[in-house]
Scaffold this active site. Structure first.
Site, PDB file in Angstrom:
ATOM      1  CD  GLU A 244     -50.691  36.090 -18.270  1.00 17.52           C
ATOM      2  OE1 GLU A 244     -51.544  36.139 -17.360  1.00 17.52           O
ATOM      3  OE2 GLU A 244     -50.236  35.015 -18.723  1.00 17.52           O
TER       4      GLU A 244
ATOM      5  CD  GLU B   8     -46.368  33.720 -17.940  1.00 18.69           C
ATOM      6  OE1 GLU B   8     -47.324  33.033 -17.531  1.00 18.69           O
ATOM      7  OE2 GLU B   8     -46.128  34.874 -17.540  1.00 18.69           O
TER       8      GLU B   8
HETATM    9  O1  AHR Z   1     -46.845  31.300 -14.508  1.00 15.50           O
HETATM   10  C1  AHR Z   1     -47.871  31.584 -13.606  1.00 15.50           C
HETATM   11  C2  AHR Z   1     -48.722  32.749 -14.040  1.00 15.50           C
HETATM   12  O2  AHR Z   1     -49.411  32.448 -15.201  1.00 15.50           O
HETATM   13  C3  AHR Z   1     -47.987  34.016 -14.379  1.00 15.50           C
HETATM   14  O3  AHR Z   1     -47.686  34.778 -13.262  1.00 15.50           O
HETATM   15  C4  AHR Z   1     -48.951  34.736 -15.257  1.00 15.50           C
HETATM   16  O4  AHR Z   1     -48.330  35.592 -16.165  1.00 15.50           O
HETATM   17  C5  AHR Z   1     -49.717  33.620 -15.926  1.00 15.50           C
HETATM   18  O5  AHR Z   1     -51.065  33.826 -15.898  1.00 15.50           O
END
Ligand code: AHR
Length: 516
Positions: free
Chosen positions: A198, A320
């Site tokens: 990110e 994610e």
């Molecule tokens: O999964 C939780 C968080 O969500 C992670 O650390 C991040 O990459 C995302 O914003």
């Protein structure tokens, strides 16, 4: 919104066909066509990947504990359960934590490792007892490939290059020698490597153009060795940030192997996400409506990638995904600990079917997260462990791992709530190496069942076996007091006659069929 999708929605392997109004009543079956002889794309098992961040009780208590012995050790109960769902890869150490993590803090004798404060998650003390060796041992015990995310946000090129050398270099070198001094002779052969996480947000607040340059620089120093070439995963877009994909693919696409899209499903807003267990149909519908947005993100990002990479060499990795609710009452807000109900299972089944159907571009995904964090497979309390409904969906979908995706046409029907409606039924199909056909279906409607008639073309079938995950209430879940309330059972609502299957999908259900 979905009222406008009355046209055919064509994905790479599935055609969702809207049912007419008359067909929306349960009495009128929805038509499913499975083209058993037309498969050409493999569903990568890596779509079924997990994510384990140094966040809350994901690592500590989740897989690594001092309970019982007073010494750090792995949780065998959790590892055994994870083996059952054949976890193909685990992404680690973050998440946001990755761009804060300095890997040399986590090697060598544990008593000499520095203690830091995890300012990203909960402000708790991190003793670094779980580091590189422990993670790679965990992955090996589970039988999963490691997916390491390097620190770009607060680390250096040298630091990342040395980590790569430490885990992968077979010969004599400063880092390989350090690895040996720490008790590991052979390199681990880690190929999946994230270049930051990110980077548009917690990983450095970079613009896409700046990140593209940074990415080009960092990846230059991930040198392939004889036995291992890096599979370089670049930070991808946040949800529908198409400018990110456009810029990063244009400026750095040639040096990327996987582009990492992140998208979470919420029933509310980021400031009021809503309870994981105390919700009504409005929140159920909102969650489903929010979840199915994933399809347009995948299709639009893929279309941009197609322009720069028409051969589809670069994978779209959904690094994610999953549901994000308010934390359980009384728990640390920075630990992201949430319960997991039938609603989460339905979301998981929808997404996994979607990823299967886009297997020509999606060749990896990581649900957030593996244990005790967000949409977890497993929840632990002291020495107890429960398997969540989401775990059971992952188990039911294991036959799709590395199977051949079969093109299907599915009349989806509609699930209406208030003034809006969404497609009710979703599915995917594959053929495994033994020739068995696997169909997974999910009914998003919590109120009404759907009759489905399936025409299996291009093969003959004689038997069908099915399993179903469902419950009487939307918020049914397993808890430490009743650990096995939800689990898959035999599905008796399916019949085979010649080439046709007829079935009744109960409301809010996930069904897995095996045809031979
Ligand atoms: O999964 C939780 C968080 O969500 C992670 O650390 C991040 O990459 C995302 O914003």
């Amino acid at each position: 919104m979905m009222r406008q999708t009355a046209a055919l929605l064509v994905a790479s392997a599935v055609i969702l066909v809207p049912a007419t109004q008359a067909q929306q009543t349960p009495a009128q079956p929805l038509e499913l066509v499975v083209n058993a002889d037309l498969g050409r794309v493999t569903i990568s098992r890596h779509i079924y990947g997990q994510f384990a961040e140094h966040l809350g009780r994901g690592i500590y208590d989740g897989v690594w504990t001092t309970s019982g012995t007073g010494e750090w050790h792995f949780r065998d109960d959790v590892i055994d359960a994870l083996k059952q769902i054949r976890v193909p890869n685990i992404r680690w150490p973050g998440g946001c934590f990755a761009d804060y993590y300095h890997w040399k803090d986590g090697i060598g004798p544990r008593e000499r490792r520095p203690t830091i404060v995890n300012t990203v998650w909960g402000g708790v003390t991190e003793d670094n007892s779980f580091g590189t060796h422990e993670f790679l041992e965990l992955a090996a015990r589970i039988g999963a490939e490691p997916f390491v995310v390097g620190n770009v946000g607060s680390g250096t090129v040298q630091e990342m290059a040395e980590w790569w050398e430490y885990v992968n270099f077979p010969g004599t070198s400063p880092m390989a020698d350090l690895r040996r001094a720490n008790g590991r002779d052979e390199p681990w052969g880690v190929r999946f490597w994230g270049v930051g996480n990110e980077s548009w947000g917690c990983g450095g607040s970079m613009t896409p153009a700046y990140y593209a340059d940074v990415y080009r620089r960092f990846q230059t120093f991930l040198r392939g060795y004889e036995d291992v070439r890096p599979f370089r995963v670049a930070t991808g877009p946040n949800s529908g940030d198409y400018e990110w994909t456009e810029t990063v693919m244009r400026e750095a696409g040639w040096a990327i192997d996987g582009l990492d899209l992140h998208y979470y499903s919420l029933a509310g807003t980021w400031s009021r996400k809503g309870s994981a267990t105390a919700f009504g149909e409005a929140e159920w519908f909102a969650m489903m409506q929010n979840t199915i947005r994933m399809e347009q993100f995948i299709e639009r990002h893929s279309a941009i990638m197609d322009r720069y990479d028409p051969e589809r060499r670069v994978a779209l990795i959904v690094g994610e995904w999953g549901t994000w609710h308010d934390v359980e009452p009384g728990t640390n807000p920075g630990f992201l600990y949430q319960q997991n109900t039938l609603r989460d299972a339905v979301v998981a089944a929808y997404n996994l079917n979607l990823f299967n159907n886009h297997a020509d571009r999606i060749r990896g995904a990581n649900i957030a997260q593996m244990v005790n964090v967000l949409q977890a497979m497993i929840l632990t309390r002291a020495d107890q462990m429960i398997l969540t409904p989401t775990y059971h969906v992952f188990e039911m979908f294991t036959p799709h791992h590395d199977a051949t995706l079969l093109p299907i046409a599915l009349e989806h029907g509609t699930y209406a709530f208030g003034n809006d409606d969404i497609p009710a039924v979703h599915g995917s199909a594959s053929r495994d190496s033994t020739g068995a056909i696997h169909i997974t279906l999910v009914n998003l409607d919590p109120n009404a069942s759907r009759s489905v008639e399936a025409d299996i073309r291009g093969t003959s079938i004689s038997t069908v076996h099915g399993r179903i995950l469902t419950a009487g209430t939307m918020n049914a879940h397993n808890a430490f007091e009743h650990p096995d309330r939800l689990h898959p059972v035999a599905f008796r609502g399916v019949r085979v006659t010649g080439q046709r299957l007829t079935m009744e999908l109960p409301p809010k259900s996930v069904v897995a069929l095996e045809l031979r």
